[in-house]
Design an enzyme around this catalytic site. Structure first.
Site, PDB file in Angstrom:
ATOM      1  N   LYS A 158       0.785  -1.194   0.099  1.00  0.00           N
ATOM      2  CA  LYS A 158      -0.152  -0.017   0.018  1.00  0.00           C
ATOM      3  C   LYS A 158       0.851   1.069   0.061  1.00  0.00           C
ATOM      4  CE  LYS A 158      -3.937   1.829   2.562  1.00  0.00           C
ATOM      5  NZ  LYS A 158      -4.904   1.947   3.674  1.00  0.00           N
ATOM      6  N   SER A 194      -9.846   1.831   2.668  1.00  0.00           N
ATOM      7  CA  SER A 194      -8.858   2.816   1.873  1.00  0.00           C
ATOM      8  C   SER A 194      -7.890   1.824   1.236  1.00  0.00           C
ATOM      9  CB  SER A 194      -8.128   3.487   2.671  1.00  0.00           C
ATOM     10  OG  SER A 194      -7.289   3.036   3.647  1.00  0.00           O
ATOM     11  N   SER A 228      -9.987  -0.174   6.990  1.00  0.00           N
ATOM     12  CA  SER A 228      -9.413  -0.161   5.748  1.00  0.00           C
ATOM     13  C   SER A 228      -8.773  -1.462   4.940  1.00  0.00           C
ATOM     14  CB  SER A 228      -8.457   0.935   5.922  1.00  0.00           C
ATOM     15  OG  SER A 228      -9.086   2.124   5.834  1.00  0.00           O
TER      16      SER A 228
END
Ligand SMILES: [Mg+2]
Ligand SMILES: [Zn+2]
Lengths: 97, 492, 477
Positions: free
Chosen positions: B79, B154, B178
């Site tokens: 990420k 996210s 997330s």
């Protein structure tokens, strides 16, 4: 109770947060904040008297380092991403008049 | 079988047995990414050259017998809020659009030690603020199961990349759901470990007291192996916890006999999609059939988690994001008059709407005169929520509920009403407040063909119970979810 | 009759601690160095970096708290103080607001014959900011983070001081305590001790305090005294003119001898403090406090008494020597080598003070080593050099810390103890100074002095005057 956010408040929070909002953004920010605060106010239904505010979930204490130098010359790494630099320093608009 | 159908551990095994070389594996995934990225957009950066160079180096170590773990040689995506030295790390924000860290996050270092090959950085909601991966400066990521839908957020890029077979596994981060919510939307397995289990050093902070890094993968075995690799006590992170156990793969046993499972009634009321509800009931029945003792109970304070969370997370975020000011790194506005104007212009041009919204809220709740009413009130609520979970875990080994109220919404439908979007985090957010571990496991699809996830919640430091329940479910259902997403776009 | 005004002063004193590394990272705290060389991701606010607390900072802070009679806060925490400024890389300072490490202390000061207590409200730990250099030509400032993250303690007094004399007595007392603890060198010039002055005035006898202003970062005792006088006068003038004193932060310009307001719309002083989530609480046990207490070095008062008792040093001398930790350390280290405390004290009280005045330096800036002073004491004591040679050698030690053995050897300054050489020199002097010889023999005792002088001259100063005197008398019998 419905929260009302004034223009002055938005202006003031903008100064604190260093954000410059356009007229439209300010209106949106006011509405967003009013709605969020109304929602957050539901917390007032809870009786929290005598409850210790919990900032850390676990009772971990006393995490220390020893006083030993472990880092060398860091200027290249520090300045590697600088938008503006001069004399191995970060350059910013003049801070005093 | 195509290589991208394999789990990370399966691929690791084939590499170990020299059925495929690390370079070949990387090349295959690069081909896959080239074919799928235009539809999915799960990556901010794909580092083809770097990955091939790593692959060669890792292969040598494998050949020399220096790397023997299950993940050696297996590609991974990270990420884009985890620092990697010399590699663009943007948090999907314009303000960090050109930022190359000078050090690598501890979790990534741990993966590198395990022989991982990093092939790129995945898209996310800007600074991890969002539930759809639509707030990225680099455009939204799409759900591989139906590209008209969001992947969740996210960590939407990480979950979509795994679901699309672009990478065997990925790292995500979870501040309010997330990892778990996009895992649920994308039909993959994702774990948010107990707070303090994975070092936050090198993770660009959103809400420091809530953030945790965790794995996203195709199955429970992968997730356990990845968590085992990334979890460590790190002296660079003061909130890192020295745990007694790190052997998460030891919990991969097909057995829940006598395990006590609590089902919070409050997670199955108003707002929960009927298809999601019945899928979870079905999944719980599977575990009951395997010998678990299932009981419903009242988990208090559920509705207070979101307001408490938004006060705490926004307050911490407003402070954490102060460092992005155009002085040391990242974006600086072109024209300005003086210092404060430079700050304001750089930040106003550099941050997107959702980030600004949370910074404004966070600055307000901390400002003079409001701290007690909002911030301390939220911290007290957090203490009460933690106590509720303590009570529940005195009775149950794990708690099971949905990961999200619905399956993945359509693109463009969520951002117009932020408060409604925030409400979607109702089942995930309280875990971050209480520091608890949680995971999402795919349990089927709705009538639109969108994945449904089941959330298994453990007590603090009890990931193994959670993993055992998930693994048992997986064994019992023979991994119905395993196939890679169809990658089609279906209009609703 | 004109109204009488009283000045009410409280101080916020920042002290840089003498740790080797910064408060939250392993970077050196060394003063100076090329810009940004003593930096790392933590002290330059890089995204993803995290602070880890230096244990020595806590122990120094505890030591200062205990020595200033504070109560130690046994569960203490750090908070973030949020404000944007380029010298502050995170745009928040990690400090302590809600649970500072020490509270409710006092120090005793003496001004003239009056003793009083200045109460300490609280003392907290925090990180220092970087340095801003203002470019003369460009419209820009340059930021150097070498000092960013250097540990500070901030000691906040109650508004208990009433004059600049009391303020300076308080600062000197604090400085001595902290120096004796070894917690800081407290150099005002280098900025390792800095004071912010909170000042208000009120009519004598008034019960309420007036509105106060804060003056920031004044870097010498003299400047502090001037700033206090200047601000007092400014506030009295405002009041007499019927105007209001505004509560604000002002910067003292010591060159112009006036202060100016630092206000701007962009500096809303709303720091949005909240508990630092990246650091865990510090829990201080009774045992830890006891350990720090037991490690407390001898402070000034005890040292002074010991010098008088153990070394028979007079009160006045002991006071001067112990008024600076550097000088006291020098005294003890030198004495430990040469075992001649009185002689060492004499060198410090005499030549050292004289040369300090001549070179305009403070005791804290003394640079010479105890080894070299000890050697000098021993040389002089053994009669190997005479007192005028010794003074000459000492000047060299004072300025360049030379090795006196080597210096005396190289320059050939050793007293000649060869009786033959001395005897022949005296014979020549007697022969050439018939008048003085006659006067001495005629009973004029003082005349011997001239003969000693002549002999010393003939010996190029390298004779022992006492011995010359003795031999002359013998030979003139
Ligand atoms: Mg301070
Ligand atoms: Zn540093």
């Amino acid at each position: 109770m419905a929260n009302k956010i004034s223009d002055e408040t938005i202006e003031y929070v903008g100064i604190l947060a260093k954000l410059e909002l356009s007229g439209e953004e300010k209106e949106n920010a006011k509405q967003d904040m009013e709605k969020m605060l109304d929602y957050i106010d539901t917390l007032n239904e809870l009786d929290t008297a005598g409850i210790e505010p919990m900032s850390h979930v676990f009772p971990v204490n006393n995490v220390f380092r020893e006083d030993v130098v472990t880092n060398g010359d860091g200027h290249e790494a520090a300045l590697a991403n600088a938008p503006k630099q001069k004399n191995h320093s970060f350059e910013v608009p003049k801070t005093i008049g | 079988m195509d290589i991208f159908q394999l789990t990370a551990v399966e691929l690791g095994q084939k590499i170990k047995e020299k059925e495929i070389s690390v370079v070949e594996a990387v090349q295959k995934f690069m081909e896959r990414i080239e074919a799928t990225e235009q539809d999915i957009n799960s990556f901010v950066t794909v580092d083809k050259e770097g990955a091939l160079a790593q692959a060669e180096a890792v292969q040598k170590k494998i050949d020399a017998g220096e790397l023997t773990g299950p993940l050696a040689g297996v590609p991974v995506a990270i990420k884009d809020n985890m620092c990697i030295k010399g590699q663009l790390t943007t948090c999907s924000s314009k303000i960090l659009g050109n930022f190359k860290p000078t050090f690598t996050s501890e979790a990534v270092l741990n993966l590198q030690k395990a022989g991982a090959v990093i092939i790129g950085k995945t898209n996310m909601d800007e600074f991890a603020m969002g539930s759809t991966t639509e707030t990225s400066y680099f455009g939204p990521t799409k759900n591989p199961h139906n590209t008209a839908h969001v992947p969740g957020g996210s960590s939407g890029g990480s979950c979509a990349a795994v679901a699309a077979g672009e990478v065997p596994y990925a790292l995500g981060s979870d501040t309010g759901g997330s990892i778990r919510q996009p895992s649920s939307f994308c039909g993959v397995v994702g774990i948010k470990p107990t707070y303090g289990t994975v070092s936050r050093y090198g993770l660009i902070a959103y809400g420091s007291s809530l953030d945790q890094i965790g794995p996203v993968a195709k199955d429970v075995t992968d997730c356990a192996a990845i968590l085992e690799a990334i979890a460590s006590h790190d002296s660079k992170d003061s909130t890192s916890v020295q745990r007694e156990d790190y052997d998460f793969t030891a919990a991969l046993t097909d057995d829940v006999k006598g395990m006590k499972i609590g089902i919070p009634k409050d997670y199955f009321g108003e707002g929960l999609d009927a298809e999601v509800k019945s899928a979870i009931q079905k999944a719980v029945n599977v575990l009951e059939g395997k010998g678990a003792i299932v009981e419903t109970f009242d988990l208090g304070l559920v509705k207070y988690a979101i307001p408490a969370y938004y006060v705490i997370a926004s307050a911490e975020a407003s402070s954490n994001l102060e460092r992005f000011d155009g002085v040391k790194y990242g974006f600086r506005a072109e024209e300005y008059e003086g210092l404060h104007h430079m700050y304001k212009k750089s930040r106003s041009e550099g941050f997107g709407a959702e980030v600004k919204r949370r910074i404004m809220l966070g600055s307000f709740v901390l400002s003079s005169g409001y701290y007690d009413a909002y911030y301390l009130k939220a911290l007290r609520t957090k203490a009460l929520i933690k106590a509720e979970f303590d009570k529940a875990f005195a009775k149950y080994d794990v708690i099971i509920g949905p990961a999200a109220p619905t399956t993945a919404p359509e693109l463009g439908k969520s951002l117009s009403d932020p408060l409604k979007m925030y409400l979607g985090d109702i089942y995930t957010i309280s875990l971050n407040l209480a520091g608890l571990p949680g995971m999402s496991v795919p349990i089927g699809k709705d009538s639109k063909g969108l994945p449904i996830g089941m959330q298994i919640i453990g007590d603090c430091f009890q990931e193994k119970k959670m993993i055992r329940a998930a693994y048992t479910y997986e064994c019992a259902t023979n991994k119905e979810h395993e196939t890679i997403a169809a990658m089609s776009k279906k209009e609703a | 009759m004109a109204k009488q005004y009283e000045t009410v002063i409280g101080l916020e004193v920042h002290v840089e601690l003498a740790t080797k590394t910064k408060i939250f990272c392993g970077c050196s705290t060394e003063f100076g160095g090329a810009p940004n060389t003593h930096t790392c991701p933590v002290c330059t606010g890089m995204p993803g970096s995290l602070p880890v607390l230096n244990k020595q900072v806590v122990e120094y802070a505890m030591a200062v708290g205990l020595a200033t009679n504070c109560k130690i806060t046994q569960v203490c925490k750090f908070d973030r103080k949020n404000y944007f400024y380029p010298d502050n890389p995170q745009n928040y300072q990690i400090s302590q607001l809600y649970l500072p490490i020490a509270r409710d202390g006092y120090v005793e000061i003496e001004v003239g014959d009056v003793k009083k207590q200045v109460r300490i409200h609280e003392m907290h730990m925090e990180e220092d900011a970087g340095k801003l250099i203002h470019d003369e030509w460009d419209d820009s400032s340059l930021v150097d983070y070498n000092r960013s993250g250097v540990p500070l303690i901030e000691i906040v007094s109650e508004p208990d001081m009433r004059s600049s004399d009391e303020v300076i007595a308080y600062l000197e007392k604090l400085r001595l305590i902290i120096q004796y603890l070894g917690a800081s060198d407290c150099k005002l010039q280098e900025g390792s001790m800095r004071a912010d002055v909170n000042l208000s005035v009120r009519e004598v006898g008034a019960a309420e305090f007036g509105t106060r202003t804060e003056m920031k970062n004044i870097n010498s005792f003299k400047a502090i005294a001037r700033a206090i006088e200047g601000e007092r006068a400014r506030q009295i003038e405002l009041i007499e003119e019927g105007r209001q004193v505004i509560q604000e932060t002002r910067r003292w310009d010591d060159n112009k001898e006036s202060s100016y307001a630092m206000r701007s719309k962009e500096d809303a002083q709303d720091y949005r403090y909240f508990p630092e989530p990246d650091l865990v609480p510090i829990v201080i046990s009774d045992d830890w406090i006891a350990k720090i207490k037991s490690q407390e070095p001898e402070l000034r008062t005890e040292k002074l008494e010991r010098y008088k008792n153990e070394f028979a040093i007079p009160q006045y001398d002991a006071e001067i020597i112990t008024a600076s930790k550097t000088m006291a350390d020098l005294f003890e280290a030198t004495t430990a080598i040469c075992k001649k405390p009185k002689k060492v004290a004499n060198w410090l009280m005499g030549e050292t003070l004289r040369l300090m005045k001549e070179h305009a330096i403070e005791a804290d800036d003394l640079k010479f080593s105890p080894e070299n002073l000890a050697k000098l004491v021993l040389l002089a004591d053994a009669g190997d050099i005479n007192s005028s040679v010794a003074k000459e050698v000492f000047e060299k030690i004072f300025t360049d810390d030379i090795d006196p053995d080597q210096y005396v050897e190289e320059k050939g300054l050793k007293t000649v103890n060869d009786d033959g050489a001395l005897k022949s020199a005296i014979e020549t002097v007697i022969a050439n100074n018939q008048k003085a010889v006659d006067e001495y023999k005629g009973g004029k005792e003082k005349a011997i002095g001239a003969l000693v002088g002549q002999t010393m001259k003939a010996m190029q100063g390298k004779a022992n005057p006492a011995k010359v005197n003795e031999m002359l008398r013998e030979m003139l019998k």
